[in-house]
Enzyme design. Structure first.
Site, mmCIF file in Angstrom:
data_model
loop_
_atom_site.group_PDB
_atom_site.id
_atom_site.type_symbol
_atom_site.label_atom_id
_atom_site.label_comp_id
_atom_site.label_asym_id
_atom_site.label_seq_id
_atom_site.Cartn_x
_atom_site.Cartn_y
_atom_site.Cartn_z
ATOM 1 N N GLU A 141 0.872 -1.171 0.000
ATOM 2 C CA GLU A 141 0.000 0.000 0.000
ATOM 3 C C GLU A 141 0.910 1.223 0.000
ATOM 4 O O GLU A 141 1.913 1.241 0.713
ATOM 5 C CB GLU A 141 -0.839 -0.027 1.296
ATOM 6 C CG GLU A 141 -1.875 1.062 1.407
ATOM 7 C CD GLU A 141 -3.249 0.534 0.996
ATOM 8 O OE1 GLU A 141 -3.646 -0.515 1.518
ATOM 9 O OE2 GLU A 141 -3.895 1.197 0.158
ATOM 10 N N ASP A 259 12.698 10.371 -4.979
ATOM 11 C CA ASP A 259 12.181 9.670 -3.800
ATOM 12 C C ASP A 259 12.985 8.402 -3.529
ATOM 13 O O ASP A 259 12.427 7.329 -3.310
ATOM 14 C CB ASP A 259 10.683 9.356 -3.986
ATOM 15 C CG ASP A 259 9.956 9.215 -2.651
ATOM 16 O OD1 ASP A 259 10.500 9.654 -1.620
ATOM 17 O OD2 ASP A 259 8.846 8.658 -2.646
#
Ligand SMILES: Nc1ncnc2c1ncn2[C@@H]1O[C@H](COP(=O)(O)OP(=O)(O)OP(=O)(O)O)[C@@H](O)[C@H]1O
Length: 455
Positions: A141, A259
């Site tokens: 998730e 990231d």
């Protein structure tokens, strides 16, 4: 797009590149060039449009304060200034975006329509592959949505990233398109491969190569596997360095990942690394530009302080995050450890202080075995991390330089770890099969036996 390199063409000395050795995709997921040729061609055509739309504001430095994006569950930072608030559609970029007529998906068509016409996966295909998005197939998730493991009709395993519907907004739309565009233009052993995408009604789905052995963070936490040994950590650092070098130097236009973090490093069954999650990646539209001015994106603890201060994004912001990752690899700790004593809460600061004091050994992950080879590697890797974490970006090395330094460290590490009597040394080592009991040991205490697998 230049035809590139394998990661490994980075060697300028004519030697066989190190990380090519016995590197295999653990899942045997073969690239599917035919499937993506048309997509790539289409993407190339629209890349210029995208670049304009996404980066038209290059020289505008937003003045807004950084905010924590509540949509993100892992403290990702999204500094949205009033002048660049995509969610309100109030800025020039948003207006430009709305001119870009990607399919609004109000038809039953399962393909992206408008600019990219390539028919890709059908909804039915994905529905079947994930067994109706069965919770049993859920593997993760993230801020973008839920990730499922799936098996395609031809038997290959894929990771299916399904955008959250409830939170589907312009920001996610942009992230979706950005991820597709970015992923479709890259091909590298250490970067997760895009297999396809799907816009269907309010569904936004990205299908990527399945990498089956969890994230680097899980291995460092010990929630998966038996713990990573020093040599494996070095290999992972090198794989990540290769991946980012490719993005910075061999992609055309260069790509800034934005990231880099242990949660975005996926581990293969052979304990090699693949960099994932390009939702935040930015393309450097103008190769001569020194920076891109942009809203702040990334994850707390990994963010380049100069980028935070100036909003100016360069490749060196990835180098900074890579420095944080190196410290993570050596200490096993997360960049921010709120439960630790005050002087240890910021892991990089703590590690750099210890390095300066000559006490690097004190920050070494307790799971790592201590011996001359691993302590030498620890110190050298922390010294490299120190360079990557330099406050001024000009002082930081390029990613290619990082890779070269790491190759040197790995060479020294292997020489130190290798018993002088062994004549079967192979640059391929370490080789470990996750499914078998650990065969290859290195970084172990003096006196213990070593097993090497020769080529
Ligand atoms: N290609 C893949 N193969 C196997 N597992 C994956 C893959 N991609 C993602 N995962 C799993 O799903 C989790 C969430 O994935 P990912 O970080 O890509 O999602 P995201 O929504 O883009 O997250 P973020 O909040 O970082 O944007 C990962 O931590 C990993 O456990």
């Amino acid at each position: 797009m230049k035809k590139t390199p394998s990661p490994h063409n980075l060697h300028s000395n004519g030697r066989k590149p190190i990380s090519n050795f016995q590197y295999e995709d653990a899942n045997n997921n073969k690239p599917k060039p035919q499937r993506f040729a048309a997509l790539k061609a289409a993407v190339k055509k629209v890349a210029g449009v995208f670049k304009f739309l996404l980066f038209g504001q290059r020289e505008v430095i937003p003045k807004g304060a950084d905010v924590i994006d509540a949509r993100r569950t892992n403290t990702r930072i999204s500094g949205i200034s009033s002048s660049t608030d995509i969610s309100t559609g109030s800025d020039t970029r948003s207006k430009s975006s709305s001119k870009f007529k990607l399919s609004q998906s109000n038809s039953s068509s399962s393909a992206l329509s408008g600019v990219i016409e390539t028919k890709n996966f059908s909804y039915e295909e994905i529905f079947k592959a994930t067994e109706k998005f069965s919770p049993a197939n859920k593997i993760g998730e993230g801020g973008f949505g839920t990730v499922y493991k799936g098996r395609l009709g031809d038997g290959s395993l894929v990771a299916v990233k399904r955008a959250k519907k409830a939170t589907y907004d312009k920001l996610i739309a942009l992230e979706f398109k950005n991820e597709i565009l970015t992923l479709s233009m890259i091909e590298h052993l250490n970067l997760v491969k895009l297999y396809g995408y799907l816009e269907h009604g309010d569904e936004r789905i990205i299908v990527v190569e399945y990498v089956g052995n969890g994230t680097l963070r899980e291995h460092l936490d010990g929630t998966l596997g038996n713990g990573l040994e020093a040599g494996e950590r070095l290999d992972i650092a090198i794989d990540v360095a290769h991946a980012i070098t490719y993005l910075h130097m061999y992609s055309d236009p260069p790509i800034i990942h934005r990231d880099i973090k242990s949660l975005n490093i996926l581990i293969t069954e052979k304990f090699r690394a693949k960099v994932a999650d390009f939702g935040f990646a930015r393309l450097s539209a103008d190769p001569n530009a020194t920076h891109i001015s942009t809203q702040i994106k990334g994850t707390a603890g990994y963010l380049d302080p100069e980028y935070l201060k100036t909003y100016q994004l360069t490749e060196k912001s990835d180098v900074y995050s890579f420095g944080v990752l190196l410290v993570e690899l050596m200490t096993g700790r997360r960049p921010i450890e709120p439960q630790k004593p005050a002087n240890e809460r910021l892991t990089t600061r703590w590690a750099m202080q210890m390095l300066k004091r000559g006490d690097a050994i004190l920050v070494m992950d307790p799971k790592l075995r201590r011996n001359p080879a691993s302590t030498m590697a620890l110190e050298k890797i922390l010294m490299l991390a120190k360079e990557c974490l330099a406050p001024l970006r000009q002082s930081r090395p390029s990613m290619q330089k990082c890779a070269e330094i790491l190759w040197g460290i790995r060479k020294d590490f292997r020489e130190k770890a290798l018993p002088s009597s062994s004549t079967h040394y192979s640059a391929n080592f370490p080789v470990r099969d996750a499914k078998k009991t650990r065969q290859t040991s290195f970084g172990i205490e003096d006196g213990e036996s070593y097993k090497f697998i020769s080529a």
